[in-house]
Design a protein around this motif. Structure first.
Motif, PDB file in Angstrom:
ATOM      1  N   VAL A 344       0.849  -1.298  -0.167  1.00  0.00           N
ATOM      2  CA  VAL A 344      -0.010   0.117   0.144  1.00  0.00           C
ATOM      3  C   VAL A 344       1.023   1.253   0.045  1.00  0.00           C
ATOM      4  O   VAL A 344       2.120   1.017   0.098  1.00  0.00           O
ATOM      5  N   LEU A 345       0.297   2.319  -0.117  1.00  0.00           N
ATOM      6  CA  LEU A 345       0.857   3.765  -0.433  1.00  0.00           C
ATOM      7  C   LEU A 345       1.069   4.018   1.103  1.00  0.00           C
ATOM      8  O   LEU A 345       0.341   3.456   2.143  1.00  0.00           O
ATOM      9  N   GLN A 346       2.143   4.937   1.552  1.00  0.00           N
ATOM     10  CA  GLN A 346       2.333   5.248   2.831  1.00  0.00           C
ATOM     11  C   GLN A 346       1.136   5.914   3.558  1.00  0.00           C
ATOM     12  O   GLN A 346       1.136   5.654   4.788  1.00  0.00           O
ATOM     13  N   MET A 347       0.651   7.044   2.894  1.00  0.00           N
ATOM     14  CA  MET A 347      -0.064   7.895   3.474  1.00  0.00           C
ATOM     15  C   MET A 347      -1.643   7.914   2.847  1.00  0.00           C
ATOM     16  O   MET A 347      -1.807   7.493   1.684  1.00  0.00           O
ATOM     17  N   ALA A 348      -2.614   8.041   3.644  1.00  0.00           N
ATOM     18  CA  ALA A 348      -4.014   8.075   3.230  1.00  0.00           C
ATOM     19  C   ALA A 348      -4.239   9.127   2.287  1.00  0.00           C
ATOM     20  O   ALA A 348      -3.608  10.360   2.315  1.00  0.00           O
ATOM     21  N   GLU A 349      -5.221   8.807   1.369  1.00  0.00           N
ATOM     22  CA  GLU A 349      -5.708  10.014   0.302  1.00  0.00           C
ATOM     23  C   GLU A 349      -7.239  10.166   0.646  1.00  0.00           C
ATOM     24  O   GLU A 349      -7.931   9.391   1.016  1.00  0.00           O
ATOM     25  N   GLN A 350      -7.732  11.183   0.197  1.00  0.00           N
ATOM     26  CA  GLN A 350      -9.502  11.687   0.289  1.00  0.00           C
ATOM     27  C   GLN A 350      -9.904  11.123  -0.911  1.00  0.00           C
ATOM     28  O   GLN A 350      -9.542  11.442  -1.907  1.00  0.00           O
ATOM     29  N   VAL A 351     -10.992  10.024  -0.886  1.00  0.00           N
ATOM     30  CA  VAL A 351     -11.512   9.305  -1.933  1.00  0.00           C
ATOM     31  C   VAL A 351     -12.862  10.148  -2.327  1.00  0.00           C
ATOM     32  O   VAL A 351     -13.573  10.082  -3.178  1.00  0.00           O
ATOM     33  N   GLU A 352     -13.453  10.627  -1.008  1.00  0.00           N
ATOM     34  CA  GLU A 352     -14.733  11.131  -0.880  1.00  0.00           C
ATOM     35  C   GLU A 352     -14.631  12.050   0.196  1.00  0.00           C
ATOM     36  O   GLU A 352     -14.171  12.273   0.954  1.00  0.00           O
ATOM     37  N   PRO A 353     -15.871  12.812   0.079  1.00  0.00           N
ATOM     38  CA  PRO A 353     -15.830  13.994   1.473  1.00  0.00           C
ATOM     39  C   PRO A 353     -16.050  13.048   2.777  1.00  0.00           C
ATOM     40  O   PRO A 353     -16.920  12.066   2.629  1.00  0.00           O
ATOM     41  N   ASP A 354     -15.086  13.491   3.484  1.00  0.00           N
ATOM     42  CA  ASP A 354     -14.948  12.676   4.889  1.00  0.00           C
ATOM     43  C   ASP A 354     -14.641  11.037   4.828  1.00  0.00           C
ATOM     44  O   ASP A 354     -14.800  10.544   5.882  1.00  0.00           O
ATOM     45  N   VAL A 355     -14.118  10.930   3.681  1.00  0.00           N
ATOM     46  CA  VAL A 355     -13.865   9.276   3.390  1.00  0.00           C
ATOM     47  C   VAL A 355     -12.247   9.236   3.136  1.00  0.00           C
ATOM     48  O   VAL A 355     -11.730   9.839   2.025  1.00  0.00           O
ATOM     49  N   TRP A 356     -11.367   8.447   3.872  1.00  0.00           N
ATOM     50  CA  TRP A 356      -9.889   8.449   3.777  1.00  0.00           C
ATOM     51  C   TRP A 356      -9.502   6.847   3.645  1.00  0.00           C
ATOM     52  O   TRP A 356      -9.974   6.190   4.567  1.00  0.00           O
ATOM     53  N   GLY A 357      -8.511   6.687   2.836  1.00  0.00           N
ATOM     54  CA  GLY A 357      -8.058   5.481   2.849  1.00  0.00           C
ATOM     55  C   GLY A 357      -6.523   5.316   2.151  1.00  0.00           C
ATOM     56  O   GLY A 357      -6.129   6.416   1.408  1.00  0.00           O
ATOM     57  N   ILE A 358      -5.860   4.320   2.363  1.00  0.00           N
ATOM     58  CA  ILE A 358      -4.616   4.022   1.761  1.00  0.00           C
ATOM     59  C   ILE A 358      -4.817   3.291   0.449  1.00  0.00           C
ATOM     60  O   ILE A 358      -5.495   2.066   0.533  1.00  0.00           O
ATOM     61  N   GLU A 359      -4.010   3.790  -0.397  1.00  0.00           N
ATOM     62  CA  GLU A 359      -4.325   2.955  -2.021  1.00  0.00           C
ATOM     63  C   GLU A 359      -3.470   1.476  -1.831  1.00  0.00           C
ATOM     64  O   GLU A 359      -2.389   1.491  -1.425  1.00  0.00           O
ATOM     65  N   VAL A 360      -3.899   0.356  -2.429  1.00  0.00           N
ATOM     66  CA  VAL A 360      -3.433  -0.781  -2.693  1.00  0.00           C
ATOM     67  C   VAL A 360      -2.718  -0.802  -3.842  1.00  0.00           C
ATOM     68  O   VAL A 360      -3.112  -0.397  -5.006  1.00  0.00           O
ATOM     69  N   GLN A 361      -1.354  -1.163  -3.828  1.00  0.00           N
ATOM     70  CA  GLN A 361      -0.716  -1.016  -4.949  1.00  0.00           C
ATOM     71  C   GLN A 361      -0.447  -2.365  -5.718  1.00  0.00           C
ATOM     72  O   GLN A 361      -0.297  -2.463  -7.014  1.00  0.00           O
ATOM     73  N   SER A 362      -0.489  -3.314  -4.855  1.00  0.00           N
ATOM     74  CA  SER A 362      -0.317  -4.604  -5.759  1.00  0.00           C
ATOM     75  C   SER A 362      -0.927  -5.726  -4.471  1.00  0.00           C
ATOM     76  O   SER A 362      -0.878  -5.373  -3.446  1.00  0.00           O
ATOM     77  N   VAL A 363      -1.373  -6.902  -5.174  1.00  0.00           N
ATOM     78  CA  VAL A 363      -1.886  -7.928  -4.318  1.00  0.00           C
ATOM     79  C   VAL A 363      -1.355  -9.189  -4.718  1.00  0.00           C
ATOM     80  O   VAL A 363      -1.010  -9.356  -5.809  1.00  0.00           O
ATOM     81  N   THR A 364      -0.626  -9.883  -3.684  1.00  0.00           N
ATOM     82  CA  THR A 364       0.093 -11.213  -4.103  1.00  0.00           C
ATOM     83  C   THR A 364      -1.188 -12.292  -4.239  1.00  0.00           C
ATOM     84  O   THR A 364      -2.119 -12.201  -3.293  1.00  0.00           O
ATOM     85  N   GLU A 365      -1.002 -13.019  -5.324  1.00  0.00           N
ATOM     86  CA  GLU A 365      -1.917 -14.185  -5.614  1.00  0.00           C
ATOM     87  C   GLU A 365      -1.841 -15.080  -4.553  1.00  0.00           C
ATOM     88  O   GLU A 365      -0.825 -15.718  -3.807  1.00  0.00           O
ATOM     89  N   ASN A 366      -3.153 -15.616  -4.242  1.00  0.00           N
ATOM     90  CA  ASN A 366      -3.438 -16.761  -3.153  1.00  0.00           C
ATOM     91  C   ASN A 366      -3.031 -16.211  -1.706  1.00  0.00           C
ATOM     92  O   ASN A 366      -2.887 -17.105  -1.124  1.00  0.00           O
ATOM     93  N   SER A 367      -2.635 -15.137  -1.521  1.00  0.00           N
ATOM     94  CA  SER A 367      -2.555 -14.567  -0.313  1.00  0.00           C
ATOM     95  C   SER A 367      -3.751 -14.190   0.459  1.00  0.00           C
ATOM     96  O   SER A 367      -4.743 -14.568  -0.170  1.00  0.00           O
ATOM     97  N   PRO A 368      -3.870 -14.163   1.696  1.00  0.00           N
ATOM     98  CA  PRO A 368      -5.146 -14.026   2.151  1.00  0.00           C
ATOM     99  C   PRO A 368      -5.885 -12.699   1.902  1.00  0.00           C
ATOM    100  O   PRO A 368      -7.070 -12.736   1.630  1.00  0.00           O
ATOM    101  N   ALA A 369      -5.206 -11.781   1.224  1.00  0.00           N
ATOM    102  CA  ALA A 369      -5.786 -10.488   0.733  1.00  0.00           C
ATOM    103  C   ALA A 369      -6.440 -10.903  -0.554  1.00  0.00           C
ATOM    104  O   ALA A 369      -7.563 -10.496  -1.002  1.00  0.00           O
ATOM    105  N   GLY A 370      -5.566 -11.664  -1.349  1.00  0.00           N
ATOM    106  CA  GLY A 370      -5.890 -12.117  -2.721  1.00  0.00           C
ATOM    107  C   GLY A 370      -7.297 -12.833  -2.689  1.00  0.00           C
ATOM    108  O   GLY A 370      -8.204 -12.805  -3.352  1.00  0.00           O
ATOM    109  N   LYS A 371      -7.105 -13.826  -1.740  1.00  0.00           N
ATOM    110  CA  LYS A 371      -8.354 -15.094  -1.525  1.00  0.00           C
ATOM    111  C   LYS A 371      -9.543 -14.306  -1.237  1.00  0.00           C
ATOM    112  O   LYS A 371     -10.722 -14.589  -1.661  1.00  0.00           O
ATOM    113  N   ALA A 372      -9.567 -13.048  -0.574  1.00  0.00           N
ATOM    114  CA  ALA A 372     -10.557 -12.397   0.037  1.00  0.00           C
ATOM    115  C   ALA A 372     -11.061 -11.497  -0.952  1.00  0.00           C
ATOM    116  O   ALA A 372     -12.051 -10.785  -0.672  1.00  0.00           O
ATOM    117  N   GLY A 373     -10.587 -11.156  -2.044  1.00  0.00           N
ATOM    118  CA  GLY A 373     -11.223 -10.469  -3.171  1.00  0.00           C
ATOM    119  C   GLY A 373     -10.434  -8.962  -3.324  1.00  0.00           C
ATOM    120  O   GLY A 373     -11.086  -8.254  -3.955  1.00  0.00           O
TER     121      GLY A 373
END
Length: 429
Positions: A344-373
């Motif tokens: 993920v990126l280091q710092m959060a970004e604003q995606v909507e008014p009052d909504v902040w999150g950190i961007e996912v740069q890559s996902v490892t195949e068959n990892s817990p995150a990959g399997k969860a979608g």
């Protein structure tokens, strides 16, 4: 001419203010040498009045004393380099030969009588704090919970460091290298009380160990969140520099760097850097923020045989230490951390008014995150019920979970809020 003088000026300043070689400093400030009476050193140099009355005789006395001083100086330098530096104690005052708890004695088993893990104790690390305190208030608040930790190595010598009590029923933290090789352990408080300490568990790679003394209503320090520190924040250290004679010493400084990777005996430790004065004997002692909360455990200081190094001390951050200590308390050993499988990126970004999150740069195949979608380009809004405003927040959440845990996560994807759950079944590399 002015330009030539300016080019020479830095060299002149360095020469004038250069610190004396380490051997000379030790000779000047060293304790009496073993076997040398104290008063001999005090009477080594004749007074000016005596030299005036007996100028010629005084000259010979002076030359003789100078020769004697040279011999003693050579002996002092030899003693300085042959005796370990950590906690070098006056040999006339103590029964133990105090060794450098940081010196390389090789990996040694800890034979201190054991205290069982899994007794329900945990190390709380809080984010809330009160108002800023003065140095005097910090000392009064934390010093009662700071202890001298003395580990008998079983061969007539001992290792001495510092520890911090974090529970009123007598659990405390110190560095692993302070108790490594110990056969018995004694803990002494500023109140004058001493206790036989039992060994709960430790981890050599993270250089942390947990001890237990049998007591009730003991003074306990509050641990604050090191993730809230920024460079320049005021910090304090309390410990026993150079041994028990100077126990309870307070020094101050600032946070010099955060997340500093330091190579320590073929392993990399991510530490807080501070210019608060740390010396041998501070090992295992607290690094304290301006609110009187322990935010780190002091562990090393940069040293050199060839030059003086000041203001380069390092502490284990409380945010990193929280999981390790709680694993030691609960399981008696460090448990493997799970992997999420995303970058993920280091710092959060604003995606909507009052909504902040950190961007996912890559996902490892068959990892817990990959399997969860989880997909590249998603934004992580929260994980484990905690808002995620930085990669450090996500790392903190991961450290609080173990293999087999379920980790709920909230994502933002193309204007839609998505709830998923990661099954943490893979250990981190």
């Amino acid at each position: 001419m002015e330009e030539q003088d300016m080019t020479r000026l830095p060299n002149e300043v360095v020469e004038i203010y250069r610190q004396p070689p380490p051997g000379e400093v030790v000779e000047q400030y060293s304790r009496p040498l073993p076997g040398v009476p104290r008063r001999e050193a005090q009477s080594a140099v004749p007074s000016k009045q005596a030299r005036r009355k007996h100028s010629k005789k005084g000259l010979w006395i002076f030359l003789g004393c100078a020769a004697l001083a040279a011999v003693l100086a050579a002996a002092a330098v030899f003693w300085d380099w042959s005796v370990p530096r950590h906690n070098r104690i006056d040999p006339f005052d103590f029964d133990f030969d105090y060794r450098d708890s940081g010196e390389d004695r090789g990996s040694q088993e800890i034979a201190i009588p054991a205290w069982p893990a899994g007794q329900g104790c945990s190390l709380p690390v809080v984010q809330e704090h009160g108002p800023s305190l003065t140095a005097q208030e910090v000392y009064r608040q934390v010093n009662p919970a700071v202890a001298v930790v003395l580990a008998d190595l079983g061969d007539g010598s001992a290792s001495v460091g510092t520890g911090v009590i974090f529970s009123q029923d007598g659990y405390l933290i110190t560095n692993y290298h302070v108790v490594e090789g110990g056969q018995e352990c004694t803990v002494a408080l500023d109140s004058g009380r001493s206790y036989e300490a039992k060994y709960v568990a430790g981890d050599a790679d993270s250089d942390l160990a947990v001890l237990k003394v049998e007591g009730q209503d003991l003074p306990a320090a509050v641990f604050g969140d090191s993730d809230l520190l920024t460079v320049g924040d005021k910090v304090y250290a309390i410990g026993n520099p150079l041994g028990v004679e100077l126990r309870g010493t307070l020094t101050d400084g600032i946070v010099s760097a955060i997340d500093r990777d330091v190579e320590v005996e073929d392993r990399t430790m991510t530490l807080l850097q501070t210019n608060a004065a740390l010396n041998s004997g501070n090992s295992g002692g607290p690094l304290i923020n301006e609110y009187g909360q322990v935010v780190g455990i002091n562990t090393i200081k940069m040293t050199s045989r060839y030059s003086n190094i000041e203001g380069l001390g390092f502490a284990i951050p409380s945010a990193y230490m929280e999981r390790i200590v709680n694993d030691l308390l609960t399981f008696g050993s460090l448990q493997p951390e799970p992997v999420l499988g995303i970058t993920v990126l280091q710092m959060a970004e604003q995606v909507e008014p009052d909504v902040w999150g950190i961007e996912v740069q890559s996902v490892t195949e068959n990892s817990p995150a990959g399997k969860a979608g989880v997909q590249e380009g998603d934004y992580v809004l929260s994980a484990g019920g905690r808002d995620i405003n930085s990669s450090r927040d996500l790392l903190r959440v991961r450290r609080q979970h173990h293999l087999g845990d379920e980790l709920p996560m909230t994502l933002w994807r193309d204007g839609e809020i998505i709830e998923i759950t990661l099954s943490l079944t893979e250990p981190a590399a």
